[in-house]
Design a protein around this motif. Structure first.
Motif, PDB file in Angstrom:
ATOM      1  N   VAL A  59      -8.685   3.818  -5.074  1.00 31.85           N
ATOM      2  CA  VAL A  59      -9.433   3.573  -6.314  1.00 31.85           C
ATOM      3  C   VAL A  59      -8.764   2.412  -7.045  1.00 31.85           C
ATOM      4  O   VAL A  59      -7.615   2.530  -7.479  1.00 31.85           O
ATOM      5  N   ASP A  60      -9.446   1.294  -7.102  1.00 35.90           N
ATOM      6  CA  ASP A  60      -8.954   0.100  -7.815  1.00 35.90           C
ATOM      7  C   ASP A  60      -7.530  -0.265  -7.404  1.00 35.90           C
ATOM      8  O   ASP A  60      -6.564   0.102  -8.089  1.00 35.90           O
ATOM      9  N   GLY A  61      -7.387  -0.992  -6.354  1.00 33.36           N
ATOM     10  CA  GLY A  61      -6.037  -1.437  -5.980  1.00 33.36           C
ATOM     11  C   GLY A  61      -5.872  -1.654  -4.502  1.00 33.36           C
ATOM     12  O   GLY A  61      -4.750  -1.571  -3.978  1.00 33.36           O
ATOM     13  N   ALA A  62      -6.944  -1.956  -3.812  1.00 32.49           N
ATOM     14  CA  ALA A  62      -6.866  -2.149  -2.367  1.00 32.49           C
ATOM     15  C   ALA A  62      -5.936  -3.296  -2.016  1.00 32.49           C
ATOM     16  O   ALA A  62      -5.111  -3.208  -1.097  1.00 32.49           O
ATOM     17  N   GLU A  63      -6.041  -4.401  -2.762  1.00 33.58           N
ATOM     18  CA  GLU A  63      -5.205  -5.571  -2.449  1.00 33.58           C
ATOM     19  C   GLU A  63      -3.734  -5.268  -2.695  1.00 33.58           C
ATOM     20  O   GLU A  63      -2.859  -5.713  -1.963  1.00 33.58           O
ATOM     21  N   THR A  64      -3.445  -4.471  -3.750  1.00 31.32           N
ATOM     22  CA  THR A  64      -2.057  -4.110  -4.061  1.00 31.32           C
ATOM     23  C   THR A  64      -1.452  -3.311  -2.910  1.00 31.32           C
ATOM     24  O   THR A  64      -0.328  -3.568  -2.462  1.00 31.32           O
ATOM     25  N   GLY A  72     -13.557  -4.379   0.424  1.00 32.81           N
ATOM     26  CA  GLY A  72     -13.838  -3.609  -0.782  1.00 32.81           C
ATOM     27  C   GLY A  72     -12.615  -2.787  -1.142  1.00 32.81           C
ATOM     28  O   GLY A  72     -11.510  -3.336  -1.260  1.00 32.81           O
ATOM     29  N   GLU A  73     -12.783  -1.502  -1.286  1.00 32.28           N
ATOM     30  CA  GLU A  73     -11.667  -0.630  -1.634  1.00 32.28           C
ATOM     31  C   GLU A  73     -11.074   0.061  -0.404  1.00 32.28           C
ATOM     32  O   GLU A  73     -10.331   1.031  -0.517  1.00 32.28           O
ATOM     33  N   THR A  74     -11.437  -0.447   0.795  1.00 34.42           N
ATOM     34  CA  THR A  74     -10.935   0.160   2.030  1.00 34.42           C
ATOM     35  C   THR A  74      -9.872  -0.736   2.666  1.00 34.42           C
ATOM     36  O   THR A  74     -10.071  -1.944   2.801  1.00 34.42           O
ATOM     37  N   ARG A 102       1.371   6.450   3.364  1.00 35.83           N
ATOM     38  CA  ARG A 102       1.939   7.309   2.312  1.00 35.83           C
ATOM     39  C   ARG A 102       2.957   6.550   1.468  1.00 35.83           C
ATOM     40  O   ARG A 102       2.932   6.581   0.233  1.00 35.83           O
ATOM     41  N   ASP A 103       3.852   5.799   2.143  1.00 37.10           N
ATOM     42  CA  ASP A 103       4.902   5.073   1.432  1.00 37.10           C
ATOM     43  C   ASP A 103       4.315   3.968   0.547  1.00 37.10           C
ATOM     44  O   ASP A 103       4.766   3.752  -0.583  1.00 37.10           O
ATOM     45  N   ALA A 104       3.290   3.303   1.071  1.00 40.82           N
ATOM     46  CA  ALA A 104       2.674   2.223   0.291  1.00 40.82           C
ATOM     47  C   ALA A 104       1.991   2.780  -0.947  1.00 40.82           C
ATOM     48  O   ALA A 104       2.067   2.198  -2.042  1.00 40.82           O
ATOM     49  N   LEU A 105       1.324   3.906  -0.791  1.00 44.07           N
ATOM     50  CA  LEU A 105       0.647   4.531  -1.943  1.00 44.07           C
ATOM     51  C   LEU A 105       1.658   5.006  -2.976  1.00 44.07           C
ATOM     52  O   LEU A 105       1.464   4.841  -4.183  1.00 44.07           O
ATOM     53  N   ALA A 106       2.774   5.570  -2.497  1.00 51.47           N
ATOM     54  CA  ALA A 106       3.813   6.059  -3.419  1.00 51.47           C
ATOM     55  C   ALA A 106       4.447   4.899  -4.167  1.00 51.47           C
ATOM     56  O   ALA A 106       4.718   4.983  -5.377  1.00 51.47           O
ATOM     57  N   VAL A 119      -1.191   3.645  -6.530  1.00 50.76           N
ATOM     58  CA  VAL A 119      -2.659   3.514  -6.494  1.00 50.76           C
ATOM     59  C   VAL A 119      -3.259   4.857  -6.058  1.00 50.76           C
ATOM     60  O   VAL A 119      -2.805   5.447  -5.078  1.00 50.76           O
ATOM     61  N   PRO A 120      -4.275   5.344  -6.793  1.00 46.48           N
ATOM     62  CA  PRO A 120      -4.888   6.639  -6.406  1.00 46.48           C
ATOM     63  C   PRO A 120      -5.630   6.541  -5.060  1.00 46.48           C
ATOM     64  O   PRO A 120      -6.280   5.536  -4.791  1.00 46.48           O
ATOM     65  N   LEU A 121      -5.523   7.603  -4.271  1.00 49.45           N
ATOM     66  CA  LEU A 121      -6.151   7.652  -2.934  1.00 49.45           C
ATOM     67  C   LEU A 121      -7.461   8.435  -3.002  1.00 49.45           C
ATOM     68  O   LEU A 121      -7.541   9.502  -3.604  1.00 49.45           O
ATOM     69  N   ARG A 122      -8.468   7.903  -2.372  1.00 47.46           N
ATOM     70  CA  ARG A 122      -9.730   8.652  -2.277  1.00 47.46           C
ATOM     71  C   ARG A 122      -9.884   9.295  -0.896  1.00 47.46           C
ATOM     72  O   ARG A 122     -10.345  10.410  -0.781  1.00 47.46           O
ATOM     73  N   ARG A 123      -9.512   8.583   0.160  1.00 47.08           N
ATOM     74  CA  ARG A 123      -9.706   9.118   1.525  1.00 47.08           C
ATOM     75  C   ARG A 123      -8.701   8.467   2.461  1.00 47.08           C
ATOM     76  O   ARG A 123      -8.380   7.285   2.320  1.00 47.08           O
ATOM     77  N   LEU A 124      -8.190   9.285   3.418  1.00 49.31           N
ATOM     78  CA  LEU A 124      -7.260   8.752   4.409  1.00 49.31           C
ATOM     79  C   LEU A 124      -7.573   9.404   5.749  1.00 49.31           C
ATOM     80  O   LEU A 124      -7.732  10.622   5.832  1.00 49.31           O
TER      81      LEU A 124
END
Lengths: 296, 303
Positions: B233-238, B254-256, B271-275, B279-284
């Protein structure tokens, strides 16, 4: 509250761990199925009318003859029996067998092909030969019963009326029984083989039955034509009346006159009819094997 | 090691000049096997060779360790078959016919009636078992055909296009039944050109094309791509930047974010990149391909 616990089993599928009868069981199953099919057993009512009508036609005269003979022996013991012997009765039963084969042979073979049931046989412990013998055996069994049982009824019934007593009469007339059995083989093969052969290649039951009956009706006329023609080898054309060969053998076995049977009229000996029936039977089995080995 | 359910060595079959099977080499383990391919790929010919109806022109085949060309009765004693077309006599009831099918497989007559009743109940035809097969609907016919194929408890059953002609609910029910067969200890070979049906029911796939084996292997191995997708959710490039910093190769749309290659476990990297980015996760999840993609990717273009 009870402390008993239970286990719920899924009874939807249970492995089969019982006896398996193998190839012989498959052939016996085919024979039973053939009998049920030819008599319309476990089928709709309309499938029963024709075969059971023929059963009546084959048996009722024998029952009536024997019954009247009993009555006659009680009320007018000196009177001559007005009823014919086995040779005459075989003529009647022969007609019944023709009518039966016209319906039974197509019904035994054609629906299996038309409705795709051969695929089921191809996944069972059996070969194409087993299928053929299963079907041929069923037809032969029923035709034999049509032929033999009314004649046996007459054989035993008339023996019971004999002055010499039942046992003596049965033994004294044993040659009649042998004649009946020999003639039975000729009629069953002679009438059954053409019906099976037509049904092996026909696509529908009705046309197959019609073709068989047409051959029954038309082939004697052609044979008669060949008899009257006068060109070299025309006499062999009389053999075309395939369904009259059993009649020749019957006349031969029972010492009856060959009358106007075309093949006899042109001088063919009865053994030519024996060979013709044997050739027809062998050709039928061979062609059935050729037809079915591609699908089973 | 478990003995193979099916093996073929240099198997070929030709109808005159037309080659239907061309030098097939196969070794397929027990279980639920999918036989896929376009119409005319050689599926039905292969099944007929396995049944012993057709004899191989070259090579040989074994079903449950026996060669149908040499030991036909042994093979046929252990198998069942549901053909593609109808195989039901219209003038018999389901109970009578399935019972007869059991008798043909050697089950004694007194046991075949009970067996037929049990199997018809299992396939959902208990109420209809005394109806004539000619009065059955397409779905009921398919169930009756399955019943005759398994009534004698075969070790292996061949199902040729078992969902052909069924409506969506009938198809679902048939696929459920097929899925359950493995649990009964029956090996299943499902032939179909409907690839989702194979994905749904099988764990091993043999893919045929033009009489040749295109693929032969476990379904999971065929459909796994090794690619992981995460939708944020808002932050794919990050997240993508963080993954690249960690040494992964990624693509964004997009957001994928799609992780195509990484030095370690791609899920751990995600997991490490999200932590690290918060950035909030919608689907993995792992991206899997379909049999259809594989088939279209590998089959020659003229199919």
């Amino acid at each position: 509250m009870s402390d008993k616990t239970g286990v719920v089993y899924d009874l939807g599928y249970k492995p089969y761990e019982g006896e398996r009868l193998g190839r012989s069981g498959a052939i016996r199953a085919m024979l039973r199925d053939g009998l049920r099919r030819t008599f319309g057993i476990r089928r709709k009512s309309r499938k029963k009318v024709y075969p059971w009508g023929l059963v009546s036609l084959a048996f009722l005269p024998a029952i009536v003859f024997v019954g009247l003979a009993f009555a006659l022996s009680s009320f007018a013991p000196e009177a001559e029996s007005p009823f014919g012997g086995h040779a005459q009765y075989i003529s009647l039963v022969g007609t019944v067998i023709i009518l039966f084969c016209a319906s039974a042979a197509p019904n035994l073979l054609i629906p299996d092909r038309e409705e795709g049931v051969l695929a089921v046989y191809s996944s069972r412990p059996m070969t194409a030969w087993d299928y053929i013998w299963g079907r041929v055996g069923a037809l032969a069994l029923v035709c034999s019963a049509f032929f033999l049982l009314p004649n046996l009824l007459m054989y035993v019934g008339f023996a019971a009326l004999d002055d010499a007593g039942l046992a003596s009469a049965l033994i004294d007339n044993l040659d009649d029984l042998v004649k009946i059995l020999v003639t039975m083989v000729a009629y069953v093969v002679g009438y059954g083989a053409p019906a099976l052969l037509i049904s092996t290649y026909a696509k529908r039951v009705g046309p197959a039955a019609g073709t068989y009956l047409a051959i029954v009706l038309i082939s004697p006329a052609f044979a008669e034509l060949f008899r009257t023609l006068d060109f070299p080898g025309s006499r062999y054309g009389t053999l075309i009346a395939v369904l009259q060969h059993p009649e020749v053998i019957r006349n031969w076995v029972f010492d009856e006159s060959q009358g106007s049977v075309p093949m006899s009229a042109v001088g063919f000996e009865p053994w030519v009819s024996v060979l013709s029936i044997a050739a027809m039977g062998a050709a039928t089995i061979y062609l059935m094997a050729r037809r079915y080995r591609r699908e089973l | 090691m478990t003995a193979a359910a099916l093996t073929a060595h240099g198997l070929g079959h030709a109808y005159g000049d037309v080659v239907a099977l061309h030098h097939l080499d196969l070794e397929v383990p027990p279980g639920r096997i999918g036989l896929v391919g376009a119409n005319g790929a050689g599926k039905t010919t292969l099944i007929k060779v396995l049944l012993g109806i057709l004899t191989p022109t070259v090579g040989n085949v074994q079903v449950l360790g026996a060669d149908p060309a040499e030991d036909l009765i042994t093979v046929r004693s252990r198998i069942g078959y549901m053909p593609e077309g109808e195989c039901l006599p219209k003038d018999q009831t389901a109970a009578d016919f399935v019972s007869y099918a059991a008798e043909l497989a050697g089950v004694p007559p007194h046991e075949s009636r009970q067996r037929a009743s049990d199997i018809l109940t299992m396939v959902g035809l208990h109420e209809e078992r005394f109806r004539y097969l000619g009065d059955f609907s397409t779905g009921m016919k398919q169930r009756a055909m399955l019943a005759q194929a398994i009534v004698h408890d075969p070790e292996m059953v061949f199902l040729d296009e078992p969902t052909a002609g069924l409506d969506p609910s009938g198809r679902e029910e048939m696929l459920d039944l097929i899925s359950r067969l493995g649990g009964f200890g029956i090996n299943v070979l499902v032939s179909s050109h409907v690839l989702p049906d194979i994905e749904r029911t099988c764990d091993w796939v043999v893919m045929l094309d033009g009489g040749q084996v295109l693929r032969n292997g476990p379904l999971s191995g065929l459909t796994e791509t090794g690619v992981v997708e995460l939708e944020v959710v808002d932050g794919a490039e990050t997240v993508a930047a963080e993954l690249r910093r960690m040494g992964a190769q990624v693509e964004t749309s997009g957001e994928t974010v799609t992780i195509t290659t990484t030095s370690g476990d791609p899920f751990v990297a995600a997991r490490d990149a999200l932590a690290a980015t918060g950035v909030p996760l919608r689907r993995l999840g792992a991206r899997s391909t379909t049999l259809e993609d594989i088939f279209l990717g590998e089959a020659p273009g003229d199919e």
